[in-house]
Design a protein around this motif. Structure first.
Motif, PDB file in Angstrom:
ATOM      1  N   UNK A  99       0.823  -1.216   0.000  1.00  0.00           N
ATOM      2  CA  UNK A  99       0.000   0.000   0.000  1.00  0.00           C
ATOM      3  C   UNK A  99       0.854   1.261   0.000  1.00  0.00           C
ATOM      4  N   UNK A 100       1.979   1.226   0.723  1.00  0.00           N
ATOM      5  CA  UNK A 100       2.805   2.423   0.784  1.00  0.00           C
ATOM      6  C   UNK A 100       3.323   2.808  -0.600  1.00  0.00           C
ATOM      7  N   UNK A 101       3.553   1.821  -1.461  1.00  0.00           N
ATOM      8  CA  UNK A 101       3.997   2.109  -2.821  1.00  0.00           C
ATOM      9  C   UNK A 101       2.881   2.773  -3.625  1.00  0.00           C
ATOM     10  N   UNK A 102       1.675   2.242  -3.505  1.00  0.00           N
ATOM     11  CA  UNK A 102       0.537   2.831  -4.218  1.00  0.00           C
ATOM     12  C   UNK A 102       0.243   4.243  -3.706  1.00  0.00           C
ATOM     13  N   UNK A 103       0.393   4.446  -2.398  1.00  0.00           N
ATOM     14  CA  UNK A 103       0.183   5.782  -1.838  1.00  0.00           C
ATOM     15  C   UNK A 103       1.260   6.746  -2.327  1.00  0.00           C
ATOM     16  N   UNK A 104       2.497   6.229  -2.499  1.00  0.00           N
ATOM     17  CA  UNK A 104       3.573   7.078  -3.028  1.00  0.00           C
ATOM     18  C   UNK A 104       3.269   7.493  -4.464  1.00  0.00           C
ATOM     19  N   UNK A 105       2.764   6.558  -5.255  1.00  0.00           N
ATOM     20  CA  UNK A 105       2.384   6.890  -6.630  1.00  0.00           C
ATOM     21  C   UNK A 105       1.252   7.907  -6.616  1.00  0.00           C
ATOM     22  N   UNK A 106       0.294   7.690  -5.735  1.00  0.00           N
ATOM     23  CA  UNK A 106      -0.844   8.595  -5.634  1.00  0.00           C
ATOM     24  C   UNK A 106      -0.414  10.005  -5.218  1.00  0.00           C
ATOM     25  N   UNK A 107       0.739  10.090  -4.506  1.00  0.00           N
ATOM     26  CA  UNK A 107       1.201  11.380  -4.014  1.00  0.00           C
ATOM     27  C   UNK A 107       2.102  12.135  -4.971  1.00  0.00           C
ATOM     28  N   UNK A 108       2.499  11.532  -6.083  1.00  0.00           N
ATOM     29  CA  UNK A 108       3.359  12.220  -7.053  1.00  0.00           C
ATOM     30  C   UNK A 108       2.559  13.304  -7.778  1.00  0.00           C
ATOM     31  N   UNK A 109       3.196  14.419  -7.984  1.00  0.00           N
ATOM     32  CA  UNK A 109       2.514  15.552  -8.623  1.00  0.00           C
ATOM     33  C   UNK A 109       2.018  15.174 -10.023  1.00  0.00           C
ATOM     34  N   UNK A 110       0.805  15.591 -10.312  1.00  0.00           N
ATOM     35  CA  UNK A 110       0.204  15.326 -11.619  1.00  0.00           C
ATOM     36  C   UNK A 110      -0.358  16.610 -12.207  1.00  0.00           C
ATOM     37  N   UNK A 111      -0.400  16.649 -13.507  1.00  0.00           N
ATOM     38  CA  UNK A 111      -1.080  17.721 -14.222  1.00  0.00           C
ATOM     39  C   UNK A 111      -2.146  17.068 -15.092  1.00  0.00           C
ATOM     40  N   UNK A 112      -3.391  17.422 -14.824  1.00  0.00           N
ATOM     41  CA  UNK A 112      -4.518  16.795 -15.528  1.00  0.00           C
ATOM     42  C   UNK A 112      -4.452  15.273 -15.426  1.00  0.00           C
ATOM     43  N   UNK A 113      -4.118  14.801 -14.204  1.00  0.00           N
ATOM     44  CA  UNK A 113      -4.078  13.373 -13.875  1.00  0.00           C
ATOM     45  C   UNK A 113      -2.941  12.618 -14.565  1.00  0.00           C
ATOM     46  N   UNK A 114      -1.981  13.362 -15.151  1.00  0.00           N
ATOM     47  CA  UNK A 114      -0.801  12.746 -15.761  1.00  0.00           C
ATOM     48  C   UNK A 114       0.409  13.041 -14.893  1.00  0.00           C
ATOM     49  N   UNK A 115       1.133  12.008 -14.431  1.00  0.00           N
ATOM     50  CA  UNK A 115       2.293  12.245 -13.558  1.00  0.00           C
ATOM     51  C   UNK A 115       3.331  13.130 -14.240  1.00  0.00           C
ATOM     52  N   UNK A 116       3.893  14.055 -13.474  1.00  0.00           N
ATOM     53  CA  UNK A 116       4.927  14.943 -14.014  1.00  0.00           C
ATOM     54  C   UNK A 116       6.292  14.248 -14.045  1.00  0.00           C
ATOM     55  N   UNK A 117       6.401  13.119 -13.369  1.00  0.00           N
ATOM     56  CA  UNK A 117       7.619  12.315 -13.405  1.00  0.00           C
ATOM     57  C   UNK A 117       7.280  10.934 -13.939  1.00  0.00           C
TER      58      UNK A 117
END
Length: 329
Positions: free
Chosen positions: A298-316
């Motif tokens: 879960x911590x991995x999925x939460x980390x992905x969920x916490x990455x900055x996104x623009x229009x739901x697309x990850x910036x990284x």
């Protein structure tokens, strides 16, 4: 006949008046925890030792990480001090019950019970047991947790897939580093056999060399779901796998479930893209085929969920660095 010269008055005694009472004090220790963590097994050992005393019973709930986290969240309404940071892997409920039985003059019995509940961590449980002069068992190591974890995964009777993710460094140098622990997903092969086989062929790379390995996370809907599994060729072009019909809609879209994503053409158009929910999504029920659940990571999925996104697309960049079926080592 002469009248009596004296009158004896006998006081009225209600039938419900108790003539005697007896009280019994019992305790129940309920241990719930992440089966892969040693703290759960330590708490279980201590509770079992305490249960050798009279009037103490036990109950154990060995759960995968995700199920434990959801269980802990469900108990928050019952305990004001249930903070995730205090009970990351194991929590213990201590139910103390005083039962009083009243024997009534009409030879019936009336029983009253009062229960108090307390939440303990492993250290609290040890202190509780020592206070009762319990012979403390020798602490077990991580090997017991590993053995029980393996036994649990084997007992599922379903395939388990292990997915490792990696994310691009925040400094933008184009290098990737592992993102959290591996995510373990149980596939519902018994109820969704066709969908499970379809998914596994891209895990194993047996469908024309097409594999989920290296595919990226394409969309992150905060508090909703994570999309990935678009497979591209060496030229960067999207490769379309076999089209799969919707098998069934047996399983609900609870938090941390897995399902394929149909194309925009509508039903019966799923290929390789898949989605992992991060919250309950009942709006997907009867629309998409849920065929797996996240057991760990879960911590991995939460980390992905916490990455900055623009229009739901990850910036990284986020991609699958490793994917395989889990096997006993």
């Amino acid at each position: 006949m002469p009248l009596p010269t004296t009158l004896t008055v006998v006081p009225f005694t209600p039938a419900s008046t108790a003539t005697s009472s007896s009280t019994v004090f019992t305790e129940k220790i309920i241990v719930t925890g992440d089966i892969s963590h040693s703290s759960f097994h330590r708490a279980k050992e201590v509770a079992q030792a305490a249960a050798k005393l009279p009037n103490i019973t036990t109950e154990f709930h060995a759960l995968p990480q995700t199920a434990y986290t959801l269980r802990r969240h469900a108990l928050q309404s019952s305990y004001s001090n249930l903070h995730a940071s205090l009970f990351p892997h194991t929590l213990i409920e201590l139910h103390s019950t005083t039962t009083t039985t009243h024997k009534l003059v009409n030879r019936t019995r009336k029983t009253e019970a009062k229960t108090t509940k307390k939440l303990l961590n492993v250290a609290d449980l040890v202190t509780y047991a020592e206070g009762k002069n319990v012979a403390m068992p020798k602490a077990t190591g991580d090997d017991v947790a590993t053995k029980e974890h393996t036994r649990f995964l084997k007992s599922l009777g379903n395939p388990v897939v292990k997915i490792g993710f990696e994310a691009e460094n925040a400094d933008g140098n184009g290098e990737f580093e592992p993102l959290g622990r591996d995510v373990l997903i149980e596939l519902f092969a018994e109820t969704c056999p066709k969908t499970t086989r379809h998914f596994l062929q891209y895990v194993d790379g047996g469908q024309g060399g097409m594999s989920y390995l290296g595919s990226g996370v394409s969309r992150v809907v905060k508090g909703g779901w994570i999309e990935c599994g678009e497979i591209r060729g060496p030229d960067g072009q999207l490769r379309t796998g076999n089209v799969l019909e919707d098998e069934n809609f047996i399983h609900p879209h609870d938090p941390y479930t897995l399902h394929l994503i149909p194309s925009s053409s509508g039903p019966h158009t799923s290929t390789t893209p898949f989605m992992i929910t991060t919250a309950a999504m009942p709006c997907f029920d009867k629309r998409y085929v849920a065929f797996g659940r996240v057991l760990e990571g879960l911590e991995t999925l939460l980390a992905i969920n916490g990455i900055e996104c623009i229009h739901e697309r990850p910036t990284r960049g986020i991609r699958i660095r490793d994917i395989e079926q889990w096997k006993e080592e």
